[in-house]
Write an enzyme that holds these catalytic residues in place. Structure first.
Site, PDB file in Angstrom:
ATOM      1  N   ASP A  19     147.135 156.456  74.118  1.00 42.74           N
ATOM      2  CA  ASP A  19     146.421 155.398  74.310  1.00 42.74           C
ATOM      3  C   ASP A  19     144.837 155.739  73.987  1.00 42.74           C
ATOM      4  O   ASP A  19     144.451 156.710  74.233  1.00 42.74           O
ATOM      5  CB  ASP A  19     146.454 155.019  75.930  1.00 42.74           C
ATOM      6  CG  ASP A  19     145.349 154.070  76.250  1.00 42.74           C
ATOM      7  OD1 ASP A  19     144.698 153.586  75.456  1.00 42.74           O
ATOM      8  OD2 ASP A  19     145.370 153.734  77.275  1.00 42.74           O
ATOM      9  N   ASN A  33     138.581 141.337  66.484  1.00 41.82           N
ATOM     10  CA  ASN A  33     138.608 139.816  65.946  1.00 41.82           C
ATOM     11  C   ASN A  33     137.118 139.641  65.426  1.00 41.82           C
ATOM     12  O   ASN A  33     136.170 140.190  65.890  1.00 41.82           O
ATOM     13  CB  ASN A  33     139.124 138.991  66.805  1.00 41.82           C
ATOM     14  CG  ASN A  33     138.392 138.711  68.069  1.00 41.82           C
ATOM     15  OD1 ASN A  33     137.368 138.724  68.234  1.00 41.82           O
ATOM     16  ND2 ASN A  33     139.359 138.946  69.346  1.00 41.82           N
ATOM     17  N   GLY A  41     145.946 143.185  72.795  1.00 44.38           N
ATOM     18  CA  GLY A  41     146.111 144.769  72.135  1.00 44.38           C
ATOM     19  C   GLY A  41     145.108 145.781  72.228  1.00 44.38           C
ATOM     20  O   GLY A  41     144.719 145.778  73.507  1.00 44.38           O
ATOM     21  N   ASP A  43     142.326 145.877  71.288  1.00 45.62           N
ATOM     22  CA  ASP A  43     140.842 145.457  71.419  1.00 45.62           C
ATOM     23  C   ASP A  43     140.536 145.291  73.140  1.00 45.62           C
ATOM     24  O   ASP A  43     139.555 145.550  73.667  1.00 45.62           O
ATOM     25  CB  ASP A  43     140.744 144.074  70.832  1.00 45.62           C
ATOM     26  CG  ASP A  43     139.387 143.506  70.725  1.00 45.62           C
ATOM     27  OD1 ASP A  43     138.552 144.139  71.039  1.00 45.62           O
ATOM     28  OD2 ASP A  43     139.245 142.303  70.095  1.00 45.62           O
ATOM     29  N   SER A 130     145.229 146.171  62.232  1.00 43.67           N
ATOM     30  CA  SER A 130     146.199 145.077  61.769  1.00 43.67           C
ATOM     31  C   SER A 130     147.858 145.191  61.966  1.00 43.67           C
ATOM     32  O   SER A 130     148.406 144.088  61.761  1.00 43.67           O
ATOM     33  CB  SER A 130     145.949 144.764  60.390  1.00 43.67           C
ATOM     34  OG  SER A 130     144.805 144.307  60.189  1.00 43.67           O
ATOM     35  N   THR A 131     148.021 146.018  62.642  1.00 45.24           N
ATOM     36  CA  THR A 131     149.688 146.476  62.649  1.00 45.24           C
ATOM     37  C   THR A 131     150.368 145.761  63.943  1.00 45.24           C
ATOM     38  O   THR A 131     151.437 145.831  64.229  1.00 45.24           O
ATOM     39  CB  THR A 131     150.010 147.835  62.661  1.00 45.24           C
ATOM     40  OG1 THR A 131     149.733 148.582  63.575  1.00 45.24           O
ATOM     41  CG2 THR A 131     149.753 148.464  61.234  1.00 45.24           C
ATOM     42  N   GLY A 132     149.617 145.189  64.686  1.00 45.28           N
ATOM     43  CA  GLY A 132     149.815 144.438  65.924  1.00 45.28           C
ATOM     44  C   GLY A 132     150.015 143.105  65.678  1.00 45.28           C
ATOM     45  O   GLY A 132     150.754 142.498  64.939  1.00 45.28           O
ATOM     46  N   TYR A 134     148.143 141.077  64.393  1.00 48.19           N
ATOM     47  CA  TYR A 134     147.888 140.562  62.897  1.00 48.19           C
ATOM     48  C   TYR A 134     149.240 140.841  62.005  1.00 48.19           C
ATOM     49  O   TYR A 134     148.781 140.317  60.434  1.00 48.19           O
ATOM     50  CB  TYR A 134     146.632 141.295  62.327  1.00 48.19           C
ATOM     51  CG  TYR A 134     145.176 140.511  62.881  1.00 48.19           C
ATOM     52  CD1 TYR A 134     145.294 139.682  63.958  1.00 48.19           C
ATOM     53  CD2 TYR A 134     144.253 141.238  62.509  1.00 48.19           C
ATOM     54  CE1 TYR A 134     144.252 139.026  64.419  1.00 48.19           C
ATOM     55  CE2 TYR A 134     142.784 140.446  63.005  1.00 48.19           C
ATOM     56  CZ  TYR A 134     142.949 139.401  63.984  1.00 48.19           C
ATOM     57  OH  TYR A 134     141.698 139.307  64.501  1.00 48.19           O
TER      58      TYR A 134
HETATM   59  P1  ADP Z   1     145.666 143.849  65.390  1.00 47.99           P
HETATM   60  O1  ADP Z   1     145.262 142.421  65.744  1.00 47.99           O
HETATM   61  O2  ADP Z   1     144.390 144.411  64.289  1.00 47.99           O
HETATM   62  O3  ADP Z   1     146.906 143.572  64.685  1.00 47.99           O
HETATM   63  P2  ADP Z   1     146.731 144.932  67.771  1.00 47.99           P
HETATM   64  O4  ADP Z   1     145.645 145.484  68.979  1.00 47.99           O
HETATM   65  O5  ADP Z   1     147.402 143.651  67.990  1.00 47.99           O
HETATM   66  O6  ADP Z   1     145.520 144.473  66.618  1.00 47.99           O
HETATM   67  O7  ADP Z   1     147.386 146.347  67.130  1.00 47.99           O
HETATM   68  C1  ADP Z   1     146.732 147.153  66.549  1.00 47.99           C
HETATM   69  C2  ADP Z   1     147.595 148.466  66.835  1.00 47.99           C
HETATM   70  O8  ADP Z   1     147.148 148.857  68.238  1.00 47.99           O
HETATM   71  C3  ADP Z   1     148.984 148.104  66.881  1.00 47.99           C
HETATM   72  O9  ADP Z   1     149.734 149.393  66.367  1.00 47.99           O
HETATM   73  C4  ADP Z   1     149.250 148.326  68.623  1.00 47.99           C
HETATM   74  O10 ADP Z   1     150.441 149.160  69.049  1.00 47.99           O
HETATM   75  C5  ADP Z   1     148.076 149.403  68.919  1.00 47.99           C
HETATM   76  N1  ADP Z   1     147.865 149.548  70.149  1.00 47.99           N
HETATM   77  C6  ADP Z   1     147.879 148.607  70.984  1.00 47.99           C
HETATM   78  N2  ADP Z   1     147.120 148.933  72.304  1.00 47.99           N
HETATM   79  C7  ADP Z   1     146.859 150.356  71.969  1.00 47.99           C
HETATM   80  C8  ADP Z   1     146.000 151.361  72.796  1.00 47.99           C
HETATM   81  N3  ADP Z   1     145.455 151.306  73.797  1.00 47.99           N
HETATM   82  N4  ADP Z   1     145.634 152.472  72.140  1.00 47.99           N
HETATM   83  C9  ADP Z   1     146.079 152.856  70.761  1.00 47.99           C
HETATM   84  N5  ADP Z   1     146.678 151.966  70.059  1.00 47.99           N
HETATM   85  C10 ADP Z   1     146.871 150.555  70.685  1.00 47.99           C
END
Ligand code: ADP
Length: 182
Positions: A19, A33, A41, A43, A130-132, A134
């Site tokens: 995390d 965003n 996510g 953010d 962007s891998t979540g 997006y």
């Molecule tokens: P995006 O909209 O840029 O895709 P996301 O937050 O949905 O952003 O996902 C981006 C990446 O961050 C994904 O690989 C997700 O698994 C990861 N992620 C989500 N929560 C955390 C966290 N607390 N710490 C690190 N990475 C995270």
């Protein structure tokens, strides 16, 4: 186990799984965003951990300069996170690959690194932008991340440590194998 690569320049690049809000680094990158309003996510996790001061500052930045376009980065204070600064960068939404996504994703890593250097930071932790939500495919996203960071490091000589913080096992494996290959 973290994978650590030390480049010829003495910069270390580390891959860890976990995390990003629990991490200690001079700077932490947020996959924001364009409205800088917080969200889901990583953010959402960063805003929850940082506390309400972060949203107030992000709203002030957005009010001053308008929405942050994909591929750009802005900086805020770190609030309750264990970092001095948070770099907010807006990743591209994946639309199939023909809409400039790769260039904008590379730009997120490059601009974040340059901004961190300008701010006098020495270590910077990136999530997998962007891998979540997006939807950017993880393998090409990881390749772009590693390539863009390595390419930008000579222009950011104050940065001595870069961390790729992978939340899921698939990204962790991808980054580990990318940093194992020369
Ligand atoms: P995006 O909209 O840029 O895709 P996301 O937050 O949905 O952003 O996902 C981006 C990446 O961050 C994904 O690989 C997700 O698994 C990861 N992620 C989500 N929560 C955390 C966290 N607390 N710490 C690190 N990475 C995270």
């Amino acid at each position: 186990m973290a994978k650590i690569e030390t480049m010829k320049t003495g910069v270390t690049i580390e891959v860890i799984q976990g995390d990003i809000t629990a991490l200690e680094a001079d700077g932490i990158v947020n996959a924001a965003n364009s409205g800088l309003q917080g969200g889901g996510g990583v953010d959402g996790a960063i805003h929850r951990a940082a506390g309400p001061g972060l949203l107030a500052e992000c709203r002030a930045i957005a009010a001053r300069q308008g929405p942050c376009p994909a591929g750009e980065a802005v900086v805020s204070a770190g609030y309750n996170l264990r970092c001095k600064k948070i770099i907010h960068t807006v990743g591209p939404v994946w639309r199939g690959g023909g809409s400039g996504e790769a260039g904008r994703l590379g730009s997120c890593y490059r601009k974040s690194l340059l901004l961190a250097h300008q701010e006098g930071l020495e270590s910077l932790a990136f999530p997998n932008i962007s891998t979540g939500v997006y939807g950017y495919p993880k393998k090409p996203a990881a390749e772009i991340a590693v390539q863009a960071v390595k390419a930008a490091l000579p222009e950011a000589p104050g940065i001595t440590r870069v961390l790729f913080v992978c939340f899921d096992a698939e990204n962790y494996r991808l980054y580990q194998s990318l940093l194992e290959s020369p």
